[in-house]
Design an enzyme around this catalytic site. Sequence first.
Site, PDB file in Angstrom:
ATOM      1  N   ARG A  85       4.455   2.979 -10.975  1.00 50.73           N
ATOM      2  CA  ARG A  85       3.918   4.048  -9.760  1.00 50.73           C
ATOM      3  C   ARG A  85       4.716   4.758  -8.675  1.00 50.73           C
ATOM      4  O   ARG A  85       4.936   5.058  -8.374  1.00 50.73           O
ATOM      5  CB  ARG A  85       2.862   3.247  -9.580  1.00 50.73           C
ATOM      6  CG  ARG A  85       1.850   4.046  -9.212  1.00 50.73           C
ATOM      7  CD  ARG A  85       0.823   3.290  -8.654  1.00 50.73           C
ATOM      8  NE  ARG A  85       0.616   2.400  -7.849  1.00 50.73           N
ATOM      9  CZ  ARG A  85      -0.119   0.941  -8.124  1.00 50.73           C
ATOM     10  NH1 ARG A  85      -1.567   1.803  -8.221  1.00 50.73           N
ATOM     11  NH2 ARG A  85       0.031   0.372  -7.143  1.00 50.73           N
ATOM     12  N   LYS A 186       1.058   6.517  -3.430  1.00 51.97           N
ATOM     13  CA  LYS A 186       0.689   5.495  -2.554  1.00 51.97           C
ATOM     14  C   LYS A 186       1.946   5.769  -1.318  1.00 51.97           C
ATOM     15  O   LYS A 186       2.680   5.496  -1.704  1.00 51.97           O
ATOM     16  CB  LYS A 186       1.013   3.882  -3.203  1.00 51.97           C
ATOM     17  CG  LYS A 186      -0.200   3.630  -2.591  1.00 51.97           C
ATOM     18  CD  LYS A 186      -0.127   1.748  -3.807  1.00 51.97           C
ATOM     19  CE  LYS A 186      -0.134   0.660  -3.087  1.00 51.97           C
ATOM     20  NZ  LYS A 186      -1.739   0.690  -3.343  1.00 51.97           N
ATOM     21  N   GLU A 222     -12.838   7.405  -5.078  1.00 54.39           N
ATOM     22  CA  GLU A 222     -12.337   5.477  -4.598  1.00 54.39           C
ATOM     23  C   GLU A 222     -12.827   5.240  -3.633  1.00 54.39           C
ATOM     24  O   GLU A 222     -13.239   5.672  -2.516  1.00 54.39           O
ATOM     25  CB  GLU A 222     -11.391   5.698  -5.386  1.00 54.39           C
ATOM     26  CG  GLU A 222     -10.607   6.122  -4.780  1.00 54.39           C
ATOM     27  CD  GLU A 222      -8.850   5.609  -4.736  1.00 54.39           C
ATOM     28  OE1 GLU A 222      -8.198   4.551  -4.878  1.00 54.39           O
ATOM     29  OE2 GLU A 222      -7.402   6.728  -4.851  1.00 54.39           O
TER      30      GLU A 222
END
Length: 343
Positions: A85, A186, A222
């Site tokens: 990720r 992220k 989210e």
Amino acid sequence: MAKAVAANMDWNHLGFQYWDLPYRYQAVYRDGEWHEDGLIEDSSLTFSEAAEDLHYGQEVFEGLKAYRCKDGNVNLFRPDMNAQRMENSAKRLSMVPFPKDKFVEAVKAVVKANQDFVPPYETGASLYLRPFMVGTEPMVGVKPSKTYVFRIFATPVGAYIKGLTPMPYMVSDYDRAAYAGTGQAKTAGNYAGSLYPAMKAKAAGFADCLYLDPREHKYIDEFGGANFYGITKDGQFVTPKSDSILPSVTKKSILRIAERQGLNPVETQIKMADFDQFAEAGAMGTAAVISPVGSLTYKDQKYVPFSETEAGPVTKKLYEELLGIQYSEREDFDNWVQKVDLK
Ligand SMILES: *Cc1c(COP(=O)(O)O)cnc(C)c1O
């Protein structure tokens, strides 16, 4: 800041806070290649006032935990997923990714070097690892940096939200990430933009915001730092499919656990208007673990999927299985756990 001393740590009352531990890992990218400094002691970073990340936000990060097992061993949970990720996040921000195979080795080296700070088994606390990378080239023009610092520091943390305590949430009018923006990466910028809505939610008595999809404000996306799930009244596990949410390692793992528990899991668009179909709902992430939604407030209407004081039965079962695997107390059916060699 003074260095933390393991003998002085109050393991049972750790919050989610930074401690300056003895060691961190560092690698530096310059002249077209990565140079490994390895484990270093200095927790500060020095770079130019014109460093790229300070002005144009080239920063990506990760978060994972090391767990102390009953037998004293220390487990990592799917660190290869964090490595992948971080590579994806770095590419989205036009950064040079740190090599994936070295990522996992470096995480293990940091845990080993700071092993006295992996909290004891009984406390439910863990060692949080924060890999991150910043663009450091001095510049005022907007373009990707040609130099980077990659680091991994560690800090002991208690349960972020105490395990299985239902929390009140509100649906935000703001967006966490733009449509076709950086929601899947992220990166610091997504968090910078979420601070204001999160502080407003906290001032109003909520734990955090639930964000809707940024294009139509119609579907559930989210939470600020955790993915969403719901359990329908007929027992199906449902979690949002969206291009503007962060692909959570915890979510991917729970999807697999839910499948094994016969919950017929699906990733699909979830209309906010259908929230009352859920018998249970919660947040999933490394920091949040699994945290039940006690209530969700949307346009002055408060919904209570299960109970404001108690976790639902499906949530409890998922939580126990996930923690059981992380602590090597339940079958690791897909080989998710990697042990850290402490010697
Ligand atoms: C890190 C993060 C999550 C949780 O991902 P995990 O891999 O499960 O820790 C969820 N949402 C956002 C926005 C995040 O930054």
